[in-house]
Design a protein around this motif. Structure first.
Motif, PDB file in Angstrom:
ATOM      1  N   GLU A   1       0.750  -0.984   0.082  1.00 15.25           N
ATOM      2  CA  GLU A   1      -0.146   0.001  -0.064  1.00 15.25           C
ATOM      3  C   GLU A   1       1.088   1.195  -0.039  1.00 15.25           C
ATOM      4  O   GLU A   1       0.268   2.344  -0.246  1.00 15.25           O
ATOM      5  CB  GLU A   1      -0.871   0.164   1.283  1.00 15.25           C
ATOM      6  CG  GLU A   1      -0.361   0.034   2.455  1.00 15.25           C
ATOM      7  CD  GLU A   1       0.067  -1.395   2.949  1.00 15.25           C
ATOM      8  OE1 GLU A   1       0.689  -1.616   4.202  1.00 15.25           O
ATOM      9  OE2 GLU A   1      -0.068  -2.246   2.195  1.00 15.25           O
ATOM     10  N   ASN A   2       2.278   1.248   0.183  1.00 20.34           N
ATOM     11  CA  ASN A   2       3.129   2.407   0.162  1.00 20.34           C
ATOM     12  C   ASN A   2       3.548   2.675  -1.066  1.00 20.34           C
ATOM     13  O   ASN A   2       4.126   3.597  -1.092  1.00 20.34           O
ATOM     14  CB  ASN A   2       4.024   2.202   1.154  1.00 20.34           C
ATOM     15  CG  ASN A   2       3.539   2.033   2.662  1.00 20.34           C
ATOM     16  OD1 ASN A   2       2.719   2.752   2.999  1.00 20.34           O
ATOM     17  ND2 ASN A   2       4.102   0.966   3.433  1.00 20.34           N
ATOM     18  N   CYS A   3       3.259   1.913  -2.167  1.00 29.74           N
ATOM     19  CA  CYS A   3       3.921   1.950  -3.405  1.00 29.74           C
ATOM     20  C   CYS A   3       2.947   2.958  -4.225  1.00 29.74           C
ATOM     21  O   CYS A   3       1.624   2.944  -3.875  1.00 29.74           O
ATOM     22  CB  CYS A   3       4.060   0.778  -3.977  1.00 29.74           C
ATOM     23  SG  CYS A   3       5.312  -0.255  -3.261  1.00 29.74           S
ATOM     24  N   CYS A   4       3.439   3.612  -5.099  1.00 32.70           N
ATOM     25  CA  CYS A   4       2.610   4.303  -6.249  1.00 32.70           C
ATOM     26  C   CYS A   4       3.524   4.568  -7.476  1.00 32.70           C
ATOM     27  O   CYS A   4       4.692   4.358  -7.399  1.00 32.70           O
ATOM     28  CB  CYS A   4       2.277   5.671  -5.495  1.00 32.70           C
ATOM     29  SG  CYS A   4       3.656   6.950  -5.322  1.00 32.70           S
ATOM     30  N   VAL A   5       2.654   4.905  -8.532  1.00 27.45           N
ATOM     31  CA  VAL A   5       3.469   4.910  -9.773  1.00 27.45           C
ATOM     32  C   VAL A   5       3.059   6.207 -10.385  1.00 27.45           C
ATOM     33  O   VAL A   5       1.835   6.807 -10.163  1.00 27.45           O
ATOM     34  CB  VAL A   5       2.740   3.681 -10.650  1.00 27.45           C
ATOM     35  CG1 VAL A   5       1.313   3.715 -11.024  1.00 27.45           C
ATOM     36  CG2 VAL A   5       3.531   3.906 -12.187  1.00 27.45           C
ATOM     37  N   GLU A   6       3.983   6.939 -10.992  1.00 28.30           N
ATOM     38  CA  GLU A   6       3.853   8.287 -11.605  1.00 28.30           C
ATOM     39  C   GLU A   6       4.416   8.314 -13.039  1.00 28.30           C
ATOM     40  O   GLU A   6       5.263   7.707 -13.377  1.00 28.30           O
ATOM     41  CB  GLU A   6       4.407   9.158 -10.968  1.00 28.30           C
ATOM     42  CG  GLU A   6       3.976   9.438  -9.289  1.00 28.30           C
ATOM     43  CD  GLU A   6       4.834  10.467  -8.418  1.00 28.30           C
ATOM     44  OE1 GLU A   6       5.767  11.025  -9.027  1.00 28.30           O
ATOM     45  OE2 GLU A   6       4.174  10.865  -7.396  1.00 28.30           O
ATOM     46  N   VAL A   7       3.749   8.895 -13.779  1.00 31.25           N
ATOM     47  CA  VAL A   7       4.311   9.410 -15.268  1.00 31.25           C
ATOM     48  C   VAL A   7       5.275  10.592 -15.196  1.00 31.25           C
ATOM     49  O   VAL A   7       5.131  11.590 -14.643  1.00 31.25           O
ATOM     50  CB  VAL A   7       3.129   9.808 -16.122  1.00 31.25           C
ATOM     51  CG1 VAL A   7       3.490  10.117 -17.500  1.00 31.25           C
ATOM     52  CG2 VAL A   7       2.289   8.554 -16.058  1.00 31.25           C
ATOM     53  N   LEU A   8       6.568  10.368 -15.960  1.00 28.45           N
ATOM     54  CA  LEU A   8       7.434  11.380 -15.833  1.00 28.45           C
ATOM     55  C   LEU A   8       7.649  11.981 -17.124  1.00 28.45           C
ATOM     56  O   LEU A   8       7.412  11.321 -18.306  1.00 28.45           O
ATOM     57  CB  LEU A   8       8.858  10.750 -15.604  1.00 28.45           C
ATOM     58  CG  LEU A   8       8.982  10.190 -14.050  1.00 28.45           C
ATOM     59  CD1 LEU A   8      10.165   9.239 -13.758  1.00 28.45           C
ATOM     60  CD2 LEU A   8       8.482  10.995 -12.872  1.00 28.45           C
TER      61      LEU A   8
END
Length: 613
Positions: free
Chosen positions: A261-268
């Motif tokens: 639950e501490n992970c996240c994905v972002e667009v760069l």
């Protein structure tokens, strides 16, 4: 519990494969071999004496599946530790046992799948089958699996060739077995015109996606953590981990990223000569990656977010969740189908009840028509009686006119002096006749009044019956309204028919009340005639009392101007006779009439009255 359920599906195939006679029982020696092999592939210690100890009280005969389940749960499945074995090895063991007995395709056919593809389809079947024995897969799941395989082969799934297969009643009700499914795949209806290598790749891809819980696989550029250089890696995404390898053979694992639950994905944004970049952030590190195009970047970010969501929700497999959702949808459709059938049955019952009500309404209309005919006959009879009464009244008026003319003639005769006494006696006789006629008229008026009272009582009874019928119709309408509030709009016509019946009954009641009002008017008219007759009787009594007094010698003869003008002749148009009097006045008048009559009889004497009469 999910792992045990999946293991039991494969073990069930192995147990039934050992049942050569299809009696539901397997010998102990074969169970020993099966148990030893299961312990080997499940990586648990095997106790060869445990089976004999467990079945010590049994005879030397074979053991049923129900008898083997306690041993299987206690000595094998309870000792299984997830992650210490490969489930694929268990599936291969059970497939080897069951394929020798049940899977015997026609090898001469060019469309037969390889053994590896058949094994993977068997595993896919077990995964998508229902959780009940014997294991079957419903038609919806078969269609779902075939669509997945066709999508992996980049061809369109054509249901036209399989309409006959899916339309079979047995398939729709109970589903199909794995051997029927494999026979369908070997028939070539799905893979017609497609290379076997493409079919094998598609089956492997679907197998890894559904059974292996692989959400997505493919080459992605990854930036190193130490050297910060870019290298292309083969990434494999599962619900709890993202692993990357040097090649798609997945032999050399370069690392894995645990997802929570501490992970996240972002667009760069694009930089360092790389485009379509995104990063995966954990608590300790940030992993920068670059996809081949924007579509791949979108698919990878969405898949990683899905994996994180599944981990947060405590779900280990996406397709198990999707399978449960499809099962819930099927159950919902089945419930809706059953409710629709129940609704159709209820509507059919309502239709039958409506037809029954319509028949009752027809009978009610027929009864109403008969009642109207009877009412018309009664109205005709009443009109005839009224006409007869009117004719009788006309005769009485004519007689009264004739009596007035005769009285005038008698008054002319009385003017003669020579025959005064004789005319006086004649006058008394005429008065006596008129008194008798007045008495007869009074008696007739009383009889008419009694007849009108009986008619009024009959009308009141009829009105009471109509009122009861109206009340029953009102109660029936209220009950019908309460019932039809739970029904649908198509029953409004029935309620309108009831309303029309109620209005017709009210109209009949109004007609009965109008008839009663007319009869009451007739009664009042008869009472008025009776009172008029009583007035005539009293008047003639007064005249008789005056004429009964004898003229003595030497008395002055009353002149015509003083005697006769005091003898008024009652007229039918006299407004005084048309006044209504109360019951007490009528009783007083009757009392006075009796007194006057008794006084006349006393003065004349009874014998004299009889003689003169």
């Amino acid at each position: 519990m999910e792992l045990r359920a999946e293991l039991l599906k494969s073990i069930w195939y192995g147990f039934t494969a050992l049942d050569l006679e299809k009696s539901g029982k397997v010998s102990k020696s074969q169970l020993k071999v099966l148990s030893h092999n299961l312990c080997t592939v499940l990586a648990i210690p095997h106790d060869p004496v445990a089976l004999e100890e467990h079945f010590r009280d049994d005879d030397d005969g074979p053991v049923s599946s129900q008898g083997y389940m306690p041993y299987l749960n206690k000595y094998i499945l309870d000792k299984v530790v997830e992650g210490t074995f490969e489930k694929e090895n268990v599936d291969e063991l059970c497939w080897t046992l069951t394929a020798k007995k049940n899977y015997q395709p026609d090898r001469s056919s060019g469309t037969v799948l390889p053994e590896t593809d058949a094994f993977r389809l068997w595993c896919l079947f077990n995964f998508l089958s229902e959780d009940k024995y014997p294991l079957v897969m419903v038609a919806d799941e078969v269609e779902y699996l075939l669509k997945k395989i066709c999508a992996s082969m980049s061809i369109e799934f054509n249901c036209v060739d399989l309409d006959d297969f899916f339309s079979q009643e047995a398939v729709q009700l109970s589903g199909i077995t794995v051997w029927v499914f494999l026979e369908l795949m070997n028939s070539g209806k799905i893979t017609r015109g497609v290379d076997k290598a493409i079919v094998s790749m598609a089956i492997e891809e679907v197998y890894r996606e559904i059974v292996g819980d692989v959400l997505k696989e493919g080459y992605v550029w990854k930036k190193g953590q130490l050297r910060r250089n870019w290298k292309e890696r083969w990434f494999t995404l599962r619900p709890s981990v993202l692993s990357y390898y040097t090649g798609e053979d997945r032999k050399d694992c370069q690392g894995s990223i645990a997802l929570d639950e501490n992970c996240c994905v972002e667009v760069l944004p694009d930089r360092d000569g790389k485009r379509c970049m995104f990063c995966l952030k954990t608590i300790t590190k940030t992993y920068e990656m670059s996809a081949s195009d924007t579509k791949q970047r979108q698919e990878w970010t969405t898949a990683i977010q899905t994996a994180i969501r599944l981990h947060v929700e405590g779900k280990k497999s996406l397709h198990k969740d999707l399978k449960q959702k499809r099962r819930d949808q099927r159950e919902l459709r089945e419930q809706r189908r059953q409710s629709k059938e129940e609704e159709l049955l209820r509507l059919r019952a309502l239709q039958e009840e409506r037809e029954k009500k319509l028949a009752e309404l027809e009978s009610l209309k027929e009864a109403q028509k008969q009642a109207q005919d009877l009412q018309q006959e009664e109205e005709l009879r009443r009109r005839q009686q009224h006409e007869q009464l009117q004719r009788a009244l006309e005769v009485q008026l004519k007689e009264a006119e004739e009596a007035r003319v005769s009285m005038q003639a008698e008054m002319a005769l009385k003017e003669e002096e020579a025959e005064r006494q004789k005319r006086r006696i004649q006058e008394l006789e005429e008065m006596q006749k008129r008194l008798e006629e007045a008495l007869q008229q009074e008696i007739k008026a009383r009889l008419d009044e009694e007849a009108f009272r009986y008619a009024q009582a009959g009308l009141l009874a009829e009105e009471e019956e109509k009122m009861k019928a109206l009340m029953s119709l009102q109660e029936e309408q209220e009950e019908y309204i309460l019932k039809t509030q739970r029904e649908k709009q198509e029953l409004k016509q029935e309620m309108e028919a009831k309303s029309r019946s109620l209005e017709e009954a009210q109209r009949q009641l109004e007609e009965v009340r109008a008839n009663r009002h007319r009869v009451e008017q007739d009664v009042v008219a008869a009472q008025r005639k009776r009172r008029q007759a009583s007035t005539n009787v009293k008047h003639w009594n007064v005249q008789m009392n005056r004429l009964m007094r004898p003229i003595g010698p030497g008395e002055k003869r009353p002149s015509l101007g003083s005697s006769f003008p005091t003898f008024p002749i009652p007229s039918q148009r006299d407004p005084g006779l048309r006044l209504r009097r109360s019951a007490s006045d009528e009783q007083d008048d009757e009392g006075k009439e009796n007194v006057d009559n008794s006084s006349i009889l006393t003065e004349w004497g009874y014998d004299d009255y009889v003689t003169r009469g």
